[in-house]
Design a protein around this motif. Sequence first.
Motif, mmCIF file in Angstrom:
data_model
loop_
_atom_site.group_PDB
_atom_site.id
_atom_site.type_symbol
_atom_site.label_atom_id
_atom_site.label_comp_id
_atom_site.label_asym_id
_atom_site.label_seq_id
_atom_site.Cartn_x
_atom_site.Cartn_y
_atom_site.Cartn_z
ATOM 1 N N VAL A 76 -16.555 -1.441 -4.234
ATOM 2 C CA VAL A 76 -16.084 -0.115 -4.675
ATOM 3 C C VAL A 76 -15.769 0.688 -3.416
ATOM 4 N N LEU A 77 -14.673 1.428 -3.451
ATOM 5 C CA LEU A 77 -14.340 2.269 -2.298
ATOM 6 C C LEU A 77 -15.133 3.571 -2.392
ATOM 7 N N ALA A 78 -16.446 3.445 -2.184
ATOM 8 C CA ALA A 78 -17.350 4.601 -2.180
ATOM 9 C C ALA A 78 -18.671 4.122 -1.608
ATOM 10 N N GLY B 32 -17.318 -7.873 -12.460
ATOM 11 C CA GLY B 32 -17.524 -8.951 -11.488
ATOM 12 C C GLY B 32 -16.249 -9.518 -10.881
ATOM 13 N N ARG B 33 -15.099 -9.284 -11.527
ATOM 14 C CA ARG B 33 -13.812 -9.783 -10.980
ATOM 15 C C ARG B 33 -13.038 -8.685 -10.267
ATOM 16 N N HIS B 34 -13.626 -7.490 -10.159
ATOM 17 C CA HIS B 34 -12.801 -6.346 -9.747
ATOM 18 C C HIS B 34 -13.220 -5.663 -8.441
ATOM 19 N N VAL B 35 -12.188 -5.214 -7.727
ATOM 20 C CA VAL B 35 -12.368 -4.279 -6.614
ATOM 21 C C VAL B 35 -11.922 -2.920 -7.161
ATOM 22 N N VAL B 36 -12.771 -1.906 -7.007
ATOM 23 C CA VAL B 36 -12.516 -0.615 -7.657
ATOM 24 C C VAL B 36 -12.223 0.452 -6.600
ATOM 25 N N VAL B 37 -11.116 1.150 -6.796
ATOM 26 C CA VAL B 37 -10.756 2.251 -5.880
ATOM 27 C C VAL B 37 -10.432 3.484 -6.723
ATOM 28 N N PRO B 38 -10.404 4.684 -6.109
ATOM 29 C CA PRO B 38 -9.995 5.866 -6.873
ATOM 30 C C PRO B 38 -8.573 5.664 -7.400
ATOM 31 N N GLY B 39 -8.285 6.167 -8.601
ATOM 32 C CA GLY B 39 -6.920 6.094 -9.120
ATOM 33 C C GLY B 39 -5.955 6.640 -8.076
ATOM 34 N N LEU B 40 -4.852 5.931 -7.844
ATOM 35 C CA LEU B 40 -3.892 6.345 -6.819
ATOM 36 C C LEU B 40 -3.135 7.592 -7.304
ATOM 37 N N CYS C 73 -2.822 17.449 -1.302
ATOM 38 C CA CYS C 73 -1.416 17.904 -1.319
ATOM 39 C C CYS C 73 -1.102 18.633 -2.623
ATOM 40 N N ILE C 74 -1.544 18.080 -3.753
ATOM 41 C CA ILE C 74 -1.205 18.721 -5.029
ATOM 42 C C ILE C 74 -2.263 19.744 -5.446
ATOM 43 N N GLY C 75 -3.204 20.021 -4.547
ATOM 44 C CA GLY C 75 -4.132 21.130 -4.773
ATOM 45 C C GLY C 75 -5.273 20.831 -5.719
ATOM 46 N N ARG C 76 -5.769 19.572 -5.692
ATOM 47 C CA ARG C 76 -6.863 19.242 -6.615
ATOM 48 C C ARG C 76 -8.063 18.706 -5.847
ATOM 49 N N ASP C 77 -9.267 19.130 -6.253
ATOM 50 C CA ASP C 77 -10.459 18.548 -5.638
ATOM 51 C C ASP C 77 -11.336 17.840 -6.668
ATOM 52 N N ASP C 78 -10.803 17.697 -7.910
ATOM 53 C CA ASP C 78 -11.583 17.015 -8.952
ATOM 54 C C ASP C 78 -11.206 15.546 -9.077
ATOM 55 N N ILE C 79 -10.208 15.103 -8.331
ATOM 56 C CA ILE C 79 -9.786 13.699 -8.363
ATOM 57 C C ILE C 79 -9.610 13.206 -6.915
ATOM 58 N N GLY C 80 -9.474 11.896 -6.760
ATOM 59 C CA GLY C 80 -9.181 11.340 -5.427
ATOM 60 C C GLY C 80 -10.374 10.708 -4.734
ATOM 61 N N THR C 81 -11.582 10.896 -5.276
ATOM 62 C CA THR C 81 -12.742 10.204 -4.699
ATOM 63 C C THR C 81 -13.635 9.685 -5.821
ATOM 64 N N ILE C 82 -14.411 8.671 -5.486
ATOM 65 C CA ILE C 82 -15.397 8.140 -6.432
ATOM 66 C C ILE C 82 -16.736 8.737 -6.039
ATOM 67 N N ALA C 83 -17.155 9.757 -6.786
ATOM 68 C CA ALA C 83 -18.408 10.454 -6.487
ATOM 69 C C ALA C 83 -18.874 11.163 -7.752
ATOM 70 N N PRO C 84 -20.197 11.361 -7.907
ATOM 71 C CA PRO C 84 -20.688 12.059 -9.092
ATOM 72 C C PRO C 84 -20.033 13.430 -9.220
ATOM 73 N N GLY C 85 -19.631 13.760 -10.455
ATOM 74 C CA GLY C 85 -18.981 15.049 -10.720
ATOM 75 C C GLY C 85 -17.467 14.976 -10.703
#
Length: 447
Positions: free
Chosen positions: A11-13, A48-56, A363-375
């Motif tokens: 996971v990218l986190a 088990g088959r997956h690599v997980v990253v934040p939605g692009l 860039c699009i002014g959002r802090d609720d998306i773009g990372t894998i973290a609680p909240g």
Amino acid sequence: MRLWIKDPIAVLAPGAERGLVVEDGRIVELVGKGQTISQKADHIFDAGRHVVVPGLINTHHHFFQTLTRAHPQAINKELFPWLRALYPIWARHVTPDGFRLATRLALTELLMSGCTCVSDHQYLFPAGLEDAMDIQAEEAERLGMRMTLTRGSMNLSEKDGGLPPDSIVQDEDTILADCERVLARYHDADEGAMLQVALAPCAPFTVSKRLMVDSVDLAERFGCRLHTHLGETRDENEYCLAHYGCRPIDYLEECGWLMDRVWLAHGIHFEDDEVQKLGRHKVGIAHCPTSNMGLASGQCRTLELEAAGSPIGLGVDGSASNDNSNLMESVRHALLINRLTYDAASITHLDVLRWVSQGSARCIGRDDIGTIAPGKQADLAFYTLDELRFSGAGDPIAALVLCGAHAADRVMVKGEWRVEDGQPLAVDVARLRHEHGAAAKRFLESV
Ligand SMILES: [Zn+2]
């Protein structure tokens, strides 16, 4: 409903070795090495088959251009001659039905590549296409994707000495009234919003100064972002010097656009002091590596801009300058083109993955998306490493970029599955291919 995405390959986190828990559209818990979940889950997804990253997150596109891919009159040209070739063709043939199919196709391609949030710089408004933004809102909703509806505009045309034909531009009052209508109807500033709106004159040189200035007023009133093309080619610098007696950044400053509410597409041809100025004002840059290579536009000074304070996001750009809409492919291109500018230690796979997620979100002014973290919102892209191109790969996160991941096996937006087994749940891909292909045929008629 609590869902444990359990034991992924990676996971990218940090601290999510055993996966993450999603509930009510948000990430609520990361599960670290040797740990288990803190509360019972209603469902478990075996990752088990997956690599997980934040939605692009895609920060720049022109969906209608999917109708003129690899167009015989436009291929192998640089920006201005390319535009001169395509404008009359778009002006003659873009209809509401074709535009809807182009929107659906581009969104579907993006989604299948692992993208969960898009912005489309829609600046073409021929007669009959007044509802373009409404069509885009409907199509994004249908696919379950987040979207920043980027209401573009042009009010200078051939009669004013500009490139676009008169029939695809609108007058200032019509543009501003529709911007206000679209903002009032669709702009949701709340956390977790599925639709937001940005205002986006196509380029500072295809609109009047009054429209640039009035767009800022409107954006401040509604609390939305501003976007435009800038610094894509050297031609643009020469045009600006000839017509305005200054460089594009100076003109942008005169229009009141140097501020953190703004993100610019491309941002290539800047001098050192201009890079510093953009950074100081935290102006974001939508870096479009595939398009920049395709149109031989040049190399964005990403690391200097970022060090100066500008967020860097990634965009695929319009489908006629990047003939596909695969954002994961552009992540790889971002690494490769930047390696021509910087040394290998200065730009890594983690940097380009950060740009397409956190950087694009800024860039699009959002802090609720773009990372894998609680909240944070549960927007996730899942890739398998099953294709031959991944066989033998060591670092699974690096493999996505270096071996060339291009198709997500699963995609989740706001906690809902939108792609399963590589297929979007809301679209019949074969039918869409047929319908869009048929609609695009008429764009070749005049050749
Ligand atoms: Zn563009």
